[in-house]
Write a protein that holds these residues in place. Structure first.
Motif, short mmCIF file in Angstrom:
data_model
loop_
_atom_site.label_atom_id
_atom_site.label_comp_id
_atom_site.label_asym_id
_atom_site.label_seq_id
_atom_site.Cartn_x
_atom_site.Cartn_y
_atom_site.Cartn_z
N PRO B 83 -44.28 59.78 39.37
CA PRO B 83 -42.88 58.16 38.86
C PRO B 83 -42.94 57.07 39.82
O PRO B 83 -43.54 55.84 39.09
CB PRO B 83 -41.80 59.13 39.04
N SER B 84 -43.81 57.31 41.27
CA SER B 84 -43.76 56.48 42.23
C SER B 84 -44.66 55.22 41.41
O SER B 84 -44.46 53.76 41.27
CB SER B 84 -43.80 56.33 43.18
N ASN B 87 -44.57 54.00 38.30
CA ASN B 87 -43.68 52.81 37.78
C ASN B 87 -44.57 51.16 38.50
O ASN B 87 -43.81 49.80 38.04
CB ASN B 87 -42.01 52.77 39.11
N LYS B 90 -46.73 50.09 36.06
CA LYS B 90 -45.74 48.98 35.19
C LYS B 90 -45.70 48.17 35.52
O LYS B 90 -46.21 47.05 34.27
CB LYS B 90 -44.19 50.19 34.60
N GLN B 262 -47.66 50.35 46.65
CA GLN B 262 -47.65 51.53 46.24
C GLN B 262 -48.14 52.64 47.07
O GLN B 262 -47.88 53.53 47.97
CB GLN B 262 -47.02 52.06 45.29
#
Lengths: 256, 345
Positions: B83-84, B87, B90, B262
């Motif tokens: 998910p990180s 995200n 995105k 990230q």
């Protein structure tokens, strides 16, 4: 004394590009419904004269009037006020122009080419414009090509579309700039036939061409230009068959 | 190589005279049936050689990917859909989308200003392009990020007179906004030049014809010139957009949590740089691929009327090829049946 307003009246037009004077004082009057053919060697200023008429090239001095209206300027006293581009565009919409290289819009279909100007310049509804557009395409013998793209057509067909596109604005005057010079010899005839048919409809035509045969058959007036001046003007019988000026004689004898 | 005609196996032909040799054409016999002739294609040995070399190198590379433990595909698998990371992806896509939208809209305006007849607009647009092409993007990002050091507040009002609204620069310029401004301005300068290049590549006869028809100026630009300019604009614009996707990675310097930042955060934590760099690479490749496919279809759309007939899409080409192969197989097997039938007789 009250002669009808001429379709086209050119007075004292001069035009230079840099140090080269291309038009050196041209005067010309064309009556309503008349067919005028302009002959002359290349570089004689014929095409520039046509472009000055619809203000694609503004003249340096002199004025052009189409149906009594000065093109590109508003006359007040002795001052010519430049018209804003919007107004010039409106004036141009009344003058048809057919280019040597057709200049059809390559990304739009034949019908879209014909419809574009009536819709955007005259604000006619797209539906009405399309009905009229199809009529015009029928008139130039291309009803079946409405949905083709220009590059799918022969040169002669493209030029006929260009004529239909000019006609779509219902012009009183159409200018032809060497309409057959970019065509294969066997395609010249189909375009000239279309122009000849227009001659009988009462629209005033000014045609720059090298087709002497066409000039003799269709023209009311033939003009011979050389070095930025009108050298000789008259009926085809006068200018083509019995030229008076030495320069005209030499030109005619070479192209015939 | 001279033309050599080989008759199909089924057609009985007299053996060629030995003197003719290889490559020399024998004069066709008078009773030759032209319909029965087939063409033997020219043999390209270098093409085959190159194919073999490429295949061997590819195999070695794939072998390395599988056997070298440092690639650490397990860690890759663990993080690629985390998910990180998604995200962060995105955010990367959002930044790209906004920067490209703002950049290209501004670019159209700047290109139009550059080409207009109004001297002031010429100068302003020239200076804009000059300035924002001169400043390196990382430097610009840092400047916008530190803008609050330069101006404490932003006010709307009369110059040298009263101001009506005051904003604190720090609250107005969040890292996201600062990043977006930097990317958009940078993009606008480049987009302006790409669009200008497209516009001047359109035949001047087109705008002349439009002017002669009395078509209003805005419409000339939007309906006649720009669509035709798009043919030259799209490949370069796609280049720029793909470049922008990757330029967002520069924002890792100012701690905007986009994809590359990230990935760096995670690899700093678990000390496995290679798999995490590959995670980021993987997503950049995916995005670029999607954009490239998009480019093909956009180009095709704007090619309308530019070619007599549109070339087939890869999918259409693939289908035709498959159909062709199927046809050959069917014909071969039919020929085989005839041949075996002949043998049986």
């Amino acid at each position: 004394m009250s002669a009808p307003t001429p379709a086209l009246d050119i007075r004292g037009v001069r035009k230079s590009f840099g140090s080269l004077e291309v038009l050196r004082g041209v005067d010309l009057t064309v009556r309503q419904g008349e067919v005028t053919v302009i002959l002359g060697p290349s570089g004689s200023g014929k095409s520039t004269l046509l472009r000055v008429i619809n203000h694609l090239e503004p003249a340096d001095t002199g004025i052009v009037q189409v149906a009594g209206e000065i093109i590109g300027y508003r006359l007040e006293g002795t001052t010519l006020h430049q018209l804003p581009e919007k107004k010039v565009l409106k004036q141009r919409a009344k003058i048809g122009f057919v280019f040597q290289n057709f200049n059809l819009f390559g990304h739009r279909t034949v019908l879209q080419n014909v419809v574009e100007a009536p819709v955007s310049a005259l604000r006619i509804s797209r539906k009405d414009a399309e009905v009229r557009g199809r009529e015009l395409l029928a008139q130039v013998g291309l009803s079946d090509k409405a949905d083709s793209y220009p590059r799918q057509l022969s040169g002669g067909q493209q030029q006929r579309v260009a004529i239909a596109r000019a006609l779509a604005l219902d012009p009183q005057l159409i200018l032809f700039d060497e309409p057959t010079s970019a065509l294969d010899p066997e395609l010249v005839g189909e375009v000239l036939t279309v122009i000849q048919d227009l001659a009988s409809t009462g629209i005033t035509l000014v045609v720059v061409t090298h087709e002497i045969g066409f000039a003799r058959k269709v023209a009311d007036t033939v003009i011979f230009m050389d070095e930025g001046l009108i050298v000789e003007k008259g009926t085809p019988a006068e200018v083509i068959d019995n030229p008076k000026e030495e320069r005209t004689k030499r030109f005619i004898s070479r192209v015939l | 190589m001279t033309l050599s005609i080989t008759a199909p196996d089924s057609a009985p032909t007299p053996p060629a005279p030995a003197a003719a040799g290889r490559g020399a054409s024998t004069p066709p016999p008078t009773d030759l049936k032209v319909e029965t002739l087939s063409v033997a294609r020219v043999w390209h040995p270098w093409r085959w050689f190159a194919t073999v070399v490429v295949l061997v190198l590819s195999a070695q590379f794939i072998h390395g990917l599988i056997t070298n433990k440092t690639w650490d595909w397990k860690t890759f698998q663990q993080y690629v859909f985390a998910p990180s990371i998604l995200n962060a992806l995105k955010l990367t896509l959002e930044l790209t989308l906004y920067a490209v939208l703002i950049g290209f809209l501004a670019g159209i305006g700047i290109a139009a200003a550059r080409l207009s007849k109004i001297p002031l607009l010429n100068v302003v647009s020239w200076v804009f392009v000059w300035a924002f092409r001169s400043i390196p993007l990382p430097v610009q990002i840092l400047i916008w990020f530190n803008i609050s050091a330069l101006y404490k507040t932003v006010s709307l009002g009369v110059p040298f007179g009263p101001s009506f609204f005051d904003f604190s620069t720090r609250s107005l310029f969040s890292p996201f906004v600062a990043a977006l401004i930097a990317l958009s301005l940078h993009q606008a300068a480049y987009a302006a030049e790409i669009i200008r290049a497209g516009i001047i590549s359109v035949d001047p006869g087109q705008s002349e014809a439009a002017a002669a028809l009395g078509i209003p100026r805005r419409r000339q630009f939007l309906r006649i010139i720009l669509p035709q300019a798009m043919r030259a604009i799209v490949p370069n614009a796609t280049n720029e957009i793909i470049g922008m996707v990757k330029s967002t990675s520069l924002l890792s310097a100012v701690a905007v949590t986009e994809l590359f930042y990230q990935a760096q955060v995670i690899l700093g934590r678990n000390g496995r740089p290679i798999p995490l760099l590959i995670v980021a690479t993987f997503w950049y490749i995916v995005v670029t691929t999607v954009l490239t496919i998009g480019q093909f279809y956009v180009e095709r759309h704007f090619a309308k009327g530019a070619q007599r007939h549109l070339p087939p899409t890869p999918i259409q080409k693939f289908r035709t090829k498959i159909g062709h192969i199927a046809l050959v197989i069917r014909r071969r097997s039919a020929e085989g049946r005839i041949a075996t039938a002949g043998d049986a007789r």
